[in-house]
Design a protein around this motif. Structure first.
Motif, mmCIF file in Angstrom:
data_model
loop_
_atom_site.group_PDB
_atom_site.id
_atom_site.type_symbol
_atom_site.label_atom_id
_atom_site.label_comp_id
_atom_site.label_asym_id
_atom_site.label_seq_id
_atom_site.Cartn_x
_atom_site.Cartn_y
_atom_site.Cartn_z
ATOM 1 N N LEU A 116 36.328 35.110 10.977
ATOM 2 C CA LEU A 116 37.629 34.983 11.640
ATOM 3 C C LEU A 116 37.621 35.646 13.018
ATOM 4 N N ILE A 117 37.012 36.822 13.103
ATOM 5 C CA ILE A 117 36.997 37.549 14.369
ATOM 6 C C ILE A 117 36.106 36.843 15.385
ATOM 7 N N ALA A 118 34.920 36.422 14.958
ATOM 8 C CA ALA A 118 34.026 35.705 15.872
ATOM 9 C C ALA A 118 34.672 34.419 16.370
ATOM 10 N N ALA A 119 35.349 33.699 15.482
ATOM 11 C CA ALA A 119 36.002 32.451 15.881
ATOM 12 C C ALA A 119 37.098 32.709 16.902
ATOM 13 N N ALA A 120 37.888 33.759 16.693
ATOM 14 C CA ALA A 120 38.954 34.084 17.644
ATOM 15 C C ALA A 120 38.379 34.370 19.025
ATOM 16 N N LEU A 121 37.259 35.066 19.075
ATOM 17 C CA LEU A 121 36.623 35.377 20.354
ATOM 18 C C LEU A 121 36.034 34.121 20.993
ATOM 19 N N LEU A 122 35.409 33.277 20.193
ATOM 20 C CA LEU A 122 34.809 32.048 20.709
ATOM 21 C C LEU A 122 35.861 31.077 21.232
ATOM 22 N N LEU A 123 36.991 31.017 20.545
ATOM 23 C CA LEU A 123 38.051 30.076 20.930
ATOM 24 C C LEU A 123 38.957 30.625 22.022
ATOM 25 N N LEU A 170 31.822 55.115 3.994
ATOM 26 C CA LEU A 170 31.052 53.903 4.272
ATOM 27 C C LEU A 170 31.921 52.942 5.060
ATOM 28 N N LYS A 171 31.434 52.514 6.216
ATOM 29 C CA LYS A 171 32.147 51.526 7.026
ATOM 30 C C LYS A 171 31.817 50.150 6.468
ATOM 31 N N MET A 172 32.843 49.308 6.314
ATOM 32 C CA MET A 172 32.600 48.001 5.689
ATOM 33 C C MET A 172 33.541 46.938 6.237
ATOM 34 N N ILE A 173 33.123 45.696 6.047
ATOM 35 C CA ILE A 173 33.886 44.534 6.528
ATOM 36 C C ILE A 173 33.605 43.382 5.570
ATOM 37 N N SER A 174 34.569 42.488 5.401
ATOM 38 C CA SER A 174 34.305 41.293 4.589
ATOM 39 C C SER A 174 33.648 40.229 5.461
ATOM 40 N N VAL A 175 32.789 39.432 4.865
ATOM 41 C CA VAL A 175 32.123 38.357 5.598
ATOM 42 C C VAL A 175 33.162 37.365 6.132
ATOM 43 N N ARG A 176 34.203 37.113 5.354
ATOM 44 C CA ARG A 176 35.275 36.230 5.831
ATOM 45 C C ARG A 176 35.818 36.698 7.170
ATOM 46 N N ASP A 177 36.018 38.009 7.300
ATOM 47 C CA ASP A 177 36.616 38.537 8.515
ATOM 48 C C ASP A 177 35.653 38.526 9.692
ATOM 49 N N ILE A 178 34.353 38.624 9.420
ATOM 50 C CA ILE A 178 33.380 38.437 10.498
ATOM 51 C C ILE A 178 33.578 37.051 11.107
ATOM 52 N N VAL A 226 26.680 27.027 16.942
ATOM 53 C CA VAL A 226 26.473 28.122 15.989
ATOM 54 C C VAL A 226 25.025 28.105 15.519
ATOM 55 N N PHE A 227 24.336 29.221 15.718
ATOM 56 C CA PHE A 227 22.993 29.398 15.182
ATOM 57 C C PHE A 227 23.111 30.323 13.976
ATOM 58 N N GLY A 228 22.607 29.871 12.824
ATOM 59 C CA GLY A 228 22.781 30.618 11.584
ATOM 60 C C GLY A 228 23.892 30.046 10.731
ATOM 61 N N ALA A 229 24.272 28.803 11.014
ATOM 62 C CA ALA A 229 25.427 28.189 10.347
ATOM 63 C C ALA A 229 25.211 27.968 8.858
ATOM 64 N N THR A 230 23.957 27.896 8.419
ATOM 65 C CA THR A 230 23.706 27.668 6.992
ATOM 66 C C THR A 230 23.646 28.974 6.202
ATOM 67 N N GLY A 231 23.821 30.105 6.877
ATOM 68 C CA GLY A 231 23.797 31.399 6.214
ATOM 69 C C GLY A 231 25.189 31.917 5.912
ATOM 70 N N GLN A 232 25.243 33.127 5.386
ATOM 71 C CA GLN A 232 26.506 33.700 4.932
ATOM 72 C C GLN A 232 27.456 33.985 6.094
ATOM 73 N N GLN A 233 26.983 34.728 7.086
ATOM 74 C CA GLN A 233 27.861 35.082 8.200
ATOM 75 C C GLN A 233 28.128 33.893 9.108
ATOM 76 N N GLY A 234 27.085 33.171 9.481
ATOM 77 C CA GLY A 234 27.277 31.994 10.321
ATOM 78 C C GLY A 234 28.146 30.957 9.638
ATOM 79 N N ALA A 270 35.803 29.301 9.830
ATOM 80 C CA ALA A 270 36.956 29.703 10.641
ATOM 81 C C ALA A 270 37.165 28.745 11.807
ATOM 82 N N LEU A 271 36.078 28.302 12.428
ATOM 83 C CA LEU A 271 36.204 27.358 13.542
ATOM 84 C C LEU A 271 36.787 26.027 13.072
#
Length: 296
Positions: A192-199, A182-190, A11-19, A25-26
């Motif tokens: 969860l979704i990225a983790a599901a794709l990675l795993l 306005l299209k929106m998403i929670s950071v938590r769900d970013i 993970v690159f960006g792990a110390t930030g909000q989205q990363g 999630a991982l």
């Protein structure tokens, strides 16, 4: 059919909000995580290490350190530093390009790039077009890649887009016409979704997913906060001139064209069924009406 992967995920960006949300999630899935960090001794990096995350020291301008950090990983998530000024856009492209090239050299089996909604095309928004350029470089690299294109964060409603309390009424003001959703998403769900794709527990149709958890107009957003607070609510559309810089103005002009790019919320929920809509996010975060009453 997707097959769950069990190797190390970088993970690159792990110390930030989205990363950070991706790491959370991982780890919830007991995955092995390697965080690519500039300073392993920083407080944020050490906080990750205390949770069992492996730290790999890298420099974005050192291809060898990037490739070494990605050696033997089974998946790689990255996002690029958000450009806040026009002169930072080219730097963002350089970093993204370097990360893609390092993933090619390391032979990473699957890369997930945290991009932005609409980055499959040029939009005229400089810090969105930078991600389009990175997506194009990633597409040409030959890597197996998935683009997760984030929209506005619901978390912004606790900071820069927070509603106020004025004379017993919830008031929301945004530089967006009142009839534009306005299209929106929670950071938590970013995360969860990225983790599901990675795993490998889910796949994105066509190799990309637009991350939209909800899509509401200004008056509908204000009403959602008013309902939670048990108060009347109203929305005021502001001019773009209230925004502090040209990048933000370009971004909100693009937001105003939302209807040109319809959302498919069902795709997002097929990957993560628990994706929050705004009302659910408001309840989940324990949001309460501001206590500093304005105008009274």
């Amino acid at each position: 059919m997707s097959t769950q992967r069990t190797g190390t995920i970088a993970v690159f960006g792990a110390t930030g909000q989205q990363g950070g949300a991706v790491v959370d999630a991982l780890l919830d899935h007991k995955a092995r995580v390697r965080a690519l960090v500039r300073n392993p001794q920083s407080d944020r990096a050490q906080a990750l290490a205390s949770r069992g995350v492996e730290l790999a020291a890298i420099r974005a301008d050192d291809p060898a350190s990037l490739a070494a950090a990605l050696a033997t990983v089974e998946g790689f998530y990255f996002m690029t530093p958000e450009a806040n000024r026009l002169e930072e856009v080219e730097a963002e492209i350089r970093i993204g390009t370097a990360l893609v090239d390092a993933a090619v050299e390391a032979g990473v089996p699957h890369v997930v790039f945290n991009s932005v909604f609409g980055a499959d095309r040029e939009s005229g928004v400089p810090h969105h077009d930078s991600k389009h350029a990175i997506e194009e470089h990633l597409r040409k690299s030959g890597l197996r890649a998935t683009m997760v294109r984030a929209t506005a964060f619901m978390e912004n409603f606790t900071s820069v887009m927070a509603p106020s309390l004025e004379r017993g009424e919830i008031v929301l003001r945004l530089p967006l016409p009142e009839d534009v959703p306005l299209k929106m998403i929670s950071v938590r769900d970013i995360g969860l979704i990225a983790a599901a794709l990675l795993l490998g527990t889910a796949e994105a149709p066509g190799g990309a997913v637009e991350l939209v958890g909800d899509e509401l107009t200004g008056p509908q957003i204000a009403a959602a906060f008013g309902t939670c607070a048990g108060l009347a609510a109203r929305y005021e559309s502001l001019p773009l001139s209230v925004l502090p810089n040209d990048l933000d103005k370009a971004m909100f002009r693009q937001f105003a064209k939302a209807e040109e790019n319809p959302s498919d919320l069902a795709v997002v929920r097929s990957i993560e069924p628990a994706t929050l809509d705004l009302a659910e996010w408001i309840r989940a975060t324990g949001w309460t009406a501001p206590t500093n009453v304005a105008g009274s």
